[in-house]
Design a protein around this motif. Sequence first.
Motif, PDB file in Angstrom:
ATOM      1  N   GLU A  38       5.113  -5.708 -31.169  1.00 18.37           N
ATOM      2  CA  GLU A  38       3.950  -5.456 -30.322  1.00 18.37           C
ATOM      3  C   GLU A  38       3.642  -3.967 -30.236  1.00 18.37           C
ATOM      4  N   MET A  39       4.687  -3.142 -30.113  1.00 17.23           N
ATOM      5  CA  MET A  39       4.461  -1.694 -30.043  1.00 17.23           C
ATOM      6  C   MET A  39       3.930  -1.148 -31.354  1.00 17.23           C
ATOM      7  N   GLU A  40       4.416  -1.684 -32.481  1.00 20.41           N
ATOM      8  CA  GLU A  40       3.896  -1.253 -33.778  1.00 20.41           C
ATOM      9  C   GLU A  40       2.433  -1.629 -33.929  1.00 20.41           C
ATOM     10  N   GLN A  41       2.081  -2.801 -33.413  1.00 21.46           N
ATOM     11  CA  GLN A  41       0.686  -3.229 -33.486  1.00 21.46           C
ATOM     12  C   GLN A  41      -0.197  -2.348 -32.610  1.00 21.46           C
ATOM     13  N   LYS A  42       0.290  -2.044 -31.398  1.00 26.69           N
ATOM     14  CA  LYS A  42      -0.477  -1.172 -30.516  1.00 26.69           C
ATOM     15  C   LYS A  42      -0.594   0.224 -31.099  1.00 26.69           C
ATOM     16  N   HIS A  43       0.494   0.710 -31.700  1.00 29.80           N
ATOM     17  CA  HIS A  43       0.473   2.020 -32.348  1.00 29.80           C
ATOM     18  C   HIS A  43      -0.562   2.065 -33.447  1.00 29.80           C
ATOM     19  N   SER A  44      -0.641   1.001 -34.231  1.00 25.31           N
ATOM     20  CA  SER A  44      -1.619   0.937 -35.320  1.00 25.31           C
ATOM     21  C   SER A  44      -3.039   0.902 -34.781  1.00 25.31           C
ATOM     22  N   THR A  45      -3.230   0.176 -33.668  1.00 27.32           N
ATOM     23  CA  THR A  45      -4.572   0.072 -33.077  1.00 27.32           C
ATOM     24  C   THR A  45      -5.034   1.411 -32.526  1.00 27.32           C
ATOM     25  N   ILE A  46      -4.137   2.078 -31.808  1.00 28.81           N
ATOM     26  CA  ILE A  46      -4.510   3.361 -31.220  1.00 28.81           C
ATOM     27  C   ILE A  46      -4.731   4.409 -32.293  1.00 28.81           C
ATOM     28  N   GLN A  47      -3.976   4.310 -33.374  1.00 30.07           N
ATOM     29  CA  GLN A  47      -4.108   5.289 -34.449  1.00 30.07           C
ATOM     30  C   GLN A  47      -5.482   5.230 -35.097  1.00 30.07           C
ATOM     31  N   GLN A  48      -6.123   4.088 -35.015  1.00 30.12           N
ATOM     32  CA  GLN A  48      -7.440   3.926 -35.622  1.00 30.12           C
ATOM     33  C   GLN A  48      -8.562   4.471 -34.754  1.00 30.12           C
ATOM     34  N   LYS A  49      -8.268   4.820 -33.487  1.00 33.98           N
ATOM     35  CA  LYS A  49      -9.299   5.357 -32.609  1.00 33.98           C
ATOM     36  C   LYS A  49      -9.677   6.768 -33.025  1.00 33.98           C
ATOM     37  N   ASP A  50     -10.840   7.216 -32.525  1.00 39.71           N
ATOM     38  CA  ASP A  50     -11.348   8.547 -32.852  1.00 39.71           C
ATOM     39  C   ASP A  50     -10.850   9.546 -31.811  1.00 39.71           C
ATOM     40  N   PHE A  51     -10.051  10.509 -32.257  1.00 42.25           N
ATOM     41  CA  PHE A  51      -9.535  11.545 -31.375  1.00 42.25           C
ATOM     42  C   PHE A  51     -10.152  12.898 -31.704  1.00 42.25           C
ATOM     43  N   SER A  52     -11.367  12.868 -32.122  1.00 44.80           N
ATOM     44  CA  SER A  52     -12.017  14.121 -32.511  1.00 44.80           C
ATOM     45  C   SER A  52     -12.245  15.039 -31.327  1.00 44.80           C
ATOM     46  N   SER A  53     -12.341  14.437 -30.145  1.00 47.56           N
ATOM     47  CA  SER A  53     -12.563  15.251 -28.944  1.00 47.56           C
ATOM     48  C   SER A  53     -11.432  15.021 -27.963  1.00 47.56           C
ATOM     49  N   ASP A  54     -10.920  16.083 -27.422  1.00 44.62           N
ATOM     50  CA  ASP A  54      -9.857  15.961 -26.427  1.00 44.62           C
ATOM     51  C   ASP A  54     -10.360  15.311 -25.150  1.00 44.62           C
ATOM     52  N   ASP A  55     -11.678  15.299 -24.956  1.00 42.85           N
ATOM     53  CA  ASP A  55     -12.223  14.699 -23.745  1.00 42.85           C
ATOM     54  C   ASP A  55     -11.992  13.196 -23.702  1.00 42.85           C
ATOM     55  N   SER A  56     -11.709  12.585 -24.863  1.00 39.40           N
ATOM     56  CA  SER A  56     -11.460  11.147 -24.883  1.00 39.40           C
ATOM     57  C   SER A  56     -10.182  10.791 -24.132  1.00 39.40           C
ATOM     58  N   LYS A  57      -9.348  11.789 -23.881  1.00 47.75           N
ATOM     59  CA  LYS A  57      -8.113  11.536 -23.138  1.00 47.75           C
ATOM     60  C   LYS A  57      -8.386  11.358 -21.649  1.00 47.75           C
ATOM     61  N   LEU A  58      -9.561  11.779 -21.151  1.00 49.99           N
ATOM     62  CA  LEU A  58      -9.858  11.747 -19.731  1.00 49.99           C
ATOM     63  C   LEU A  58     -10.064  10.317 -19.262  1.00 49.99           C
TER      64      LEU A  58
END
Length: 760
Positions: A237-257
Motif C-alpha cells: 500500500e505504501m509503495e502504491q501511495k508513493h507511486s501515486t504521489i510521485q506522479q503529482k506536479d511539484f513544480s510549485s512549493d505552494d502545492s504543499k500548503l
Amino acid sequence: MKMTVDFEECLKDSPRFRAALEEVEGDVAELELKLDKLVKLCIAMIDTGKAFCVANKQFMNGIRDLAQYSSNDAVVETSLTKFSDSLQEMINFHTILFDQTQRSIKAQLQNFVKEDLRKFKDAKKQFEKVSEEKENALVKNAQVQRNKQHEVEEATNILTATRKCFRHIALDYVLQINVLQSKRRSEILKSMLSFMYAHLAFFHQGYDLFSELGPYMKDLGAQLDRLVVDAAKEKREMEQKHSTIQQKDFSSDDSKLEYNVDAANGIVMEGYLFKRASNAFKTWNRPVMPNNIFKYLIIGNIVEDLRLCTVKHCEDIERRFCFEVVSPTKSCMLQADSEKLRQAWIKAVQTSIATAYREKGDESEKLDKKSSPSTGSLDSGNESKEKLLKGESALQRVQCIPGNASCCDCGLADPRWASINLGITLCIECSGIHRSLGVHFSKVRSLTLDTWEPELLKLMCELGNDVINRVYEANVEKMGIKKPQPGQRQEKEAYIRAKYVERKFVDKSSILSSPPEQEKKFVSKSSEEKRLSIFKFGPVKSNDSGIQQSSDDGRESLPSTVSANSLYEPEGERQDSSVFIDSKHLNPGLQLYRASYEKNLPKMAEALAHGADVNWANSEENKATPLIQAVLGGSLVTCEFLLQNGANVNQRDVQGRGPLHHATVLGHTGQVCLFLKRGANQHATDEEGKDPLSIAVEAANADIVTLLRLARMNEEMRESEGLYGQPGDETYQDIFRDFSQMASNNPEKLNRFQQDSQKF
C-alpha cells in the motif's frame, strides 16, 4: 581397588610386602596428581561459568531496556519482558548449578586430598622411620662378637624391641593403605554422582520453565505470521501511495500548503516562516509554526491579546513576501516563501483574530496563562542552544567528585539534585528540605532537568560533599550525633536545619576572632599611596580560568602572600607590603577576603560557615570586598561562588571601582561577561569619572568593548520595547553564551589583550 596389602605379609616383612608397598605408594602419588588437576579444572570451569552468568545478565538487561523502549507497542513490550524474566530464571538456575559443582567436586575432592592423603603420608613417614631403625638393629646384631656375651644380649634385646615396634607401625600403615584404597572409590563416585545430579536438576528446571513458556511462544509465533502478512500488505500500500504521489506536479512549493477555512478552531496552518528578531542587528530566524497560528501568536508571547492586533502587508522593506502582525505594544515581522503563501498566512491571521473575538472568556484566560514568560519567547526558539550543559553530562561530571555519588546529608546513592551555592549533591527528599530553608541558605537545582552554565558546573566540581561535610559536620562525631537515614523525613529536617541554618556542627575553634590590631598587620600602605598603575607591568596573559594576569616578570600568577592592592603598586613600593598572617588567627570576614584572592574555595566555604559576611569590606585596603579580591586573584569560579552566596556585584571600593571596573582594568574577559550576566551596572563611574566602557576603549581590549557595548544596546532595546526583566534577544544571548563557554573551556581564545595598552 588396584592393590590390597596383606597383613600377614606385613608381619613377615617379606620382599613381596615391600614390592606391594612400592606399587601402592606410586599409585597414591599418581592419584594425588589426578585429583589436584581435576580440582583446578573444576575451579576454572566455575569461574568461566560465573563470567558467563554476568554476561548473560547484561544481555538480559539489554532485552529489558529494549522492552521499555518499546512501551508504545504492547506486543513487543510484553514478549520481551516475559523472555527477559525467563532468562533471569535460567541465570538463577546456572548460579545454583555452579554452587552445587563447587560443593560436590571442588570442596569434596579437596577435602579427600587434604585429609585422607595427608594421613597416608604421615603413616608412610612413620613406617619409613621405624624400618630404618629395624635395619640399624639388624646390622648391629650381626656385627657383635660371640665372646662378648654382654653385647650379644644387648643387641638381641634392641632387635627384639625394634621388631615389635616395626610390626605395630607396619600394621597401622597397611591399615591406612587399605582404608585409603577403599575410600577413594566412594569419595570419587560420590562427588561425581552429586555433580551429575546437579546437572539433572538444572536441566529439569530449564525444561519445566520452557514447557510453561512453550504455549505462549507458540501463540506468539502464530501472531508473528499474521504480522508478517500485514507488514507485506502495508508495504504494498505504501509503495502504491508513493507511486501515486510521485506522479503529482511539484513544480510549485505552494502545492504543499494545506489549510481548512471551516476548521472549528480557526484556519489551521502548518509550515515555516522567517521572523525578524527584535534586536539591533534585525536578524531573521526560521521558527516552526504550530498547527494553529492563533496559538502560535499567543503562546509565543508575540502579542498579549490577538483581538487588539491587525495584520498588514509590508512593502517598504527589501525582503519579499513579508507581512506584519501589529499589537498596541509591539509588532512581529514575518516572511513567507511566496506571494500565494503570504496571502494564505494573512488570511489565517485575520481568521484567527475573528476567532479570538468568538472565544469564551474562560478559554481566553487559559490562553493568557499559557502566555506567561516561563514559556519563553519566539526569540528563544532554538532551545538546544540554551542548554549548555544539561542532563547526564552534568550529572556524570558532578558525581565524579569525591563524596558526590551519595547524598551529602543522608547518604542515599545516586543523587540527582544539587545545592549550587554550597556545591553539594542531594537526593530528591533532602533537596525539598533545602528549598524550604530559603535561597539565602541553599539554592537547589536539578542535575538532569535544569540548564548548567559552564562556570557553575566548574564551581560544583571545585567543592563537593566531602569538602563541605568536613566543614559543616566537623563536630558531628564529637557531639555523638548520627546522620539521618533515607526515609526519615522529620529527622532529616531537624538535622539539615541544625547543619546549615544553626551551624551547630561547625568547629568554632578552627577560626579565632582577631582584634583590630591583628587585622592591620597585613597592610602597610594608606589608600592615598596606592594609585592605579596596572599597565606598568606590561602585557598580560590568560590563566587557567580564561582570565589574564600580569606577566612582565615571567610569573603565571601573583604570590598569595602579597597584599591585594599591591597589584596596583609600583615595583619599588611592593616590597614593603606586609604578608598575610596565618588563617587560624583571622576572623571569618578576613579569611574570606584572603581566600578569595588565593582562589581557595574550601577555605571560602569554611569562612562562610563561620559567619563571614560575603560583602565584608576591608577598611585598610580601600574597602575592597572579597568579590574584588576574587577579580584580582584571577579566578572565574571564585567570582561565581561569591555571587551564588549573595555577593553584591555593584559594591564599590573607596575609589568608586566595583568588580566590573577591576575586571575591565585587568582585562579579565570571562569575569566581565559573568558580571554583566549578573546585573553589574556598567554606567557606574569611578572617582576619575570613568566607566568600564571608557576604560576598555582606552585599553584597546576589543573583546571587553564588544561585551559592554552589546550589553548596553540590549539594555536600551529592552527599555524601548518595554521588556523589563527579559533576558534579551537571541543574538545577545548567543554571544554571551559563547564568551562564557570560552572563558570556562577554552580560555586561550580570550588571550587577545593588546600589549601596547596605554595608561589612563
